[in-house]
Design an enzyme around this catalytic site. Sequence first.
Site, PDB file in Angstrom:
ATOM      1  CG  ASP A 105     -11.760  -0.568   2.560  1.00  7.00           C
ATOM      2  OD1 ASP A 105     -12.869  -0.054   2.388  1.00  7.00           O
ATOM      3  OD2 ASP A 105     -11.532  -1.433   3.424  1.00  7.00           O
ATOM      4  CD  GLU A 106      -5.691   2.547   0.664  1.00  4.96           C
ATOM      5  OE1 GLU A 106      -5.810   2.897  -0.523  1.00  4.96           O
ATOM      6  OE2 GLU A 106      -5.570   3.358   1.594  1.00  4.96           O
TER       7      GLU A 106
END
Length: 398
Positions: free
Chosen positions: A169-170
């Site tokens: 996600d990051e």
Amino acid sequence: MTGLPLEGVRILDLATVIAGPGTTARLSDFGADVIKVEHPVTGDTARSLGWKAGDVSLLWKHVGRNKRPITLNLSDPRGQDLLRRLVDGADVVVESFRPGTLERWNLAPERLLELNPRLVVLRTSGFGQTGPYSPRPGFGSLAESLSGMAHMTGFPDGPPVLPAVALADEVAGLLGAFAVMVALYHRDARGGAGQVIDLSLVESLFGLVGPIAAVYDTLGVVPGRIGNRIVYSAPRGAFRTRDGTWVTISGTSQAVAERILTAIGRADLLDDPRFATNQARLANVDELDRVIEAWFAERDLAEVLEVMEAHHAAAAPILDAAGIVADPHYVARGTLQRLPDDELGSVLLARPHPLLSDTPGRIAHPGLPAGAGNDEVYREELGLTDEELDDLRAGGVI
């Protein structure tokens, strides 16, 4: 210092959790006006995840920073109409629904671009908007598995290891911010139009694992788990000191590898054909690591770091959160900022990065409560009356 570089860019953040909201948070750090759109009942899932102070999510304070939260039920036709009105004055829409959801709500990107041809639409999903996996629910852990990352993480005699953070996600959040800026540059500097960006968590992380497809295709080799080592340089790894702490060393260049061996009192190994070159050290890495492990095991952390620094060797302690907060380098650079917060009193967050000399980023405030921006956006900017707002609240639209 001039103003923030993205002032005047308006973003509608329809996304949830980390990847899409991470994109908008990074852009907000540099001045973008982010209107955070959340369901009036459930809100963003990030508000209920991770560590909490009472009922307040610290993850939300991080990923919701700088944003103006409004509530809006996009499955309701009246909510869809309000979003279309907001799109008229927006530069970017970011969403992370399962593919097909916007289309089902009459909010397909093609429809939004008809309303606003200059709009950039970032669609973040687990597997992308096309392909046989696209309809599946997609989370970062699945991306970490399908990208090859998990297969390569861990020790040879152990299971695959998933990261302890939302890595996929990051990474997608970083690439999303990059992609939005590329699309805005195409629009504003090159006279282009708006467009749609298809951002896949799997492909975002696959781009970080290196040329593993080429390695397999060309050499027939499937890269696997090798612990704290790396395939292209030695010495490299984490070694335990006498007082039980861990230090990482990296000898990626020949010069630094020579400094490490000199620091541990084994410059003689540089004349040994088993350790004289990087390729030789890789071929004899087990024996090399045993030599280094023995040296570390006889010394405390302070001595290890003093010796390594004196020899300009590449070494760093493995820090936990407490160590990071107290670390003099973090402190000297102001990497962490304590910000006032109405709910918690104050919150310690990472300062926007990277650092721009003329237009550094800023955090105006940590994440706000759900609906904190309703009056400002609906009443002051869209011009809704009290009666209209009361009716929308009663109907569960906002």
